[in-house]
Design an enzyme around this catalytic site. Structure first.
Site: not given
Length: 493
Positions: A398-400
């Site tokens: 979903d994200k870093t």
């Protein structure tokens, strides 16, 4: 104010728990409801259940079931031309190797469980704090947590060392987030900051039953003829770590298998990889081929006995109990199944188990997977799913921060249209002047981080000259953020 509703029969609570009632500092009252202890178990076997459960799991493999069936056939003298010893030895060998591997994996689970269950926690008993093992913590106990300690159970935050009953936790074991989250005690209990006041606390919590929803909690605290609503912002969940808070006190609401962490874990299942499923499918096809061969040969035997063999009854009589060519062919079918049993590759399962064990050691020995900062090597905790790692095609994130580290290093900035920290320009200018590239010297600042490297001296010169834009930039950088700093010693946050 409304009094708390009457409690139900405690025998029914453990069967279908519709709500939870917890009274602080009242073990006898809470024990009537037969709530779970704080002892956890993630292992699959014990000494009594290991043999039957492990054999049941192993005989889910098609080849093992086939060779057990073959062994039973070889015990029938009318159809067996081979000794049962030829089948039981490889079967026992395969079952033993797999059982030893499974026992080793489960031993490490037991070891991990014992390590967690024997962690120490400070429990408020008899008006004073006493060191207790996690597995001896009970629902309704008040425990004290100190900075950097794991939360022993799902707690209702009562008070903390921070103003307004605030505390900060890290929930990386629950949701993978390493950023701090804020929890706050309700105002009426945030003033209970010492053991004397907490020992006299007799509030009762009525809340939802155990569930696996990490972001939701609903309940009510009844105390001194008043009631106070509770939410997830008042809870500290098991698996969290207390950060940037000297101490806090919490009331145990859910313990052990009732905690949200364990509710999300589920029971330890017998996991089957794609290679296992492929081998089972191949063995079924091979077994089908074997049955076809047996049928053809049995039909040929019945025809020969009916047309030719009947003429040799004087010299080659049928076995006792065989009265027709059809029945002779039927017995021959099972004889051929036994004779051609080597078509089914039981050795393939042994080879795969040995390869899995070897792969687990390769993972443990891999230098590229060694974290030098924490001095932690990779650890293959199970030998069942190793080959799955090599079959991953896509990773959805979903994200870093999930696959990388949330580590930010100051490298460059732009202030009032002027760019500072462009490494290539700075190093190129120094090379043209014949100077050896050197990082900016921050030795004049005793609080500077010695590991920090910055290559543009013009930014430091602007700070020293009192450039108002640069000063305003750093002032905003220092104030407009949500970073929680903690100074353990001078210059070492």
């Amino acid at each position: 104010m409304d009094p708390p509703p009457q409690h139900r029969d405690p025998v029914r609570v453990r069967v279908v728990e519709e709500e939870r009632r917890v009274r602080a500092n009242a073990r006898e009252y809470n024990e009537k409801f037969q709530y779970a202890s704080n002892c956890i178990k993630t292992s699959k076997y014990n000494i009594v259940t290991f043999l039957p459960v492990n054999l049941f799991e192993q005989f889910q493999e098609v080849a093992n079931t086939y060779f057990l069936f073959l062994l039973i056939l070889q015990l029938i003298p009318q159809i067996s031309s081979l000794s049962w010893f030829t089948t039981i030895v490889p079967l026992v060998l395969v079952l033993t190797i797999t059982a030893v591997k499974d026992a080793t994996d489960d031993y490490f689970r037991h070891k991990s469980d014992n390590q967690v269950n024997n962690r120490q926690s400070q429990v408020l008993i008899g008006g004073g704090l006493r060191q207790e093992q996690w597995m001896n913590v009970r629902v309704g106990d008040i425990i004290k947590l100190e900075n950097n300690q794991f939360v022993a159970a799902d707690l209702l935050l009562l008070s903390s060392s921070e103003p307004h009953g605030l505390c900060y936790i890290e929930t990386s074991e629950l949701d993978g987030e390493t950023n701090m989250k804020v929890r706050q005690a309700i105002p009426v209990t945030s003033e209970l900051g010492d053991t004397g006041k907490l020992a006299g606390f007799d509030g009762e919590v009525i809340c939802e039953p155990p569930n696996n929803k990490l972001d939701k909690f609903g309940g009510t605290l009844y105390w001194k003829e008043n009631k106070y609503p509770l939410s997830n912002q008042n809870m500290l969940l098991r698996g969290c770590v207390l950060r940037n808070t000297e101490w806090c006190f919490g009331l145990v609401v859910f313990a052990g298998p009732d905690t949200k962490l364990m509710q999300n874990s589920g029971r330890t299942k017998f996991k089957r990889t794609s290679i296992d499923r492929l081998m089972n499918t191949l063995v079924l096809w091979i077994f089908g081929f074997l049955v076809c061969m047996g049928v053809i040969l049995a039909i040929g035997n019945a025809i020969w006995e009916h047309e030719v063999g009947v003429c040799f009854q004087i010299y080659l009589p049928w076995d006792e109990g065989v009265h027709s060519a059809f029945f002779s062919g039927f017995l021959s079918f099972w004889s051929y199944i036994i004779i051609l049993n080597t078509v089914v590759p039981i050795s393939l399962y042994v080879s795969v188990e040995v390869i899995r064990l070897g792969h687990s050691y390769f993972i443990n020995w891999d230098k590229k997977m060694y974290c030098a900062k924490r001095r932690t090597p990779a650890e293959a905790r199970t030998t069942t799913l190793n080959e799955e790692l090599g079959q991953v095609e896509y990773i959805f994130s979903d994200k870093t921060g999930t696959l990388t580290q949330n580590i930010m290093v100051f490298s460059k900035c732009s202030v009032n249209g002027h760019s500072y920290g462009d490494v290539q320009d700075v190093l190129g200018a120094q090379a043209e002047l014949g100077e050896r590239p050197e990082p900016v010297d921050f030795s004049f600042n005793p609080l500077a981080d010695p590991r920090f490297r910055f290559w543009d001296p013009s930014l430091l010169e602007a700070v020293k000259l009192g450039d108002p834009h640069v000063h305003e930039f750093f002032r905003l950088l220092a104030l407009c953020h949500t970073v929680m700093s903690e100074e353990r010693s001078q210059g070492h946050p």
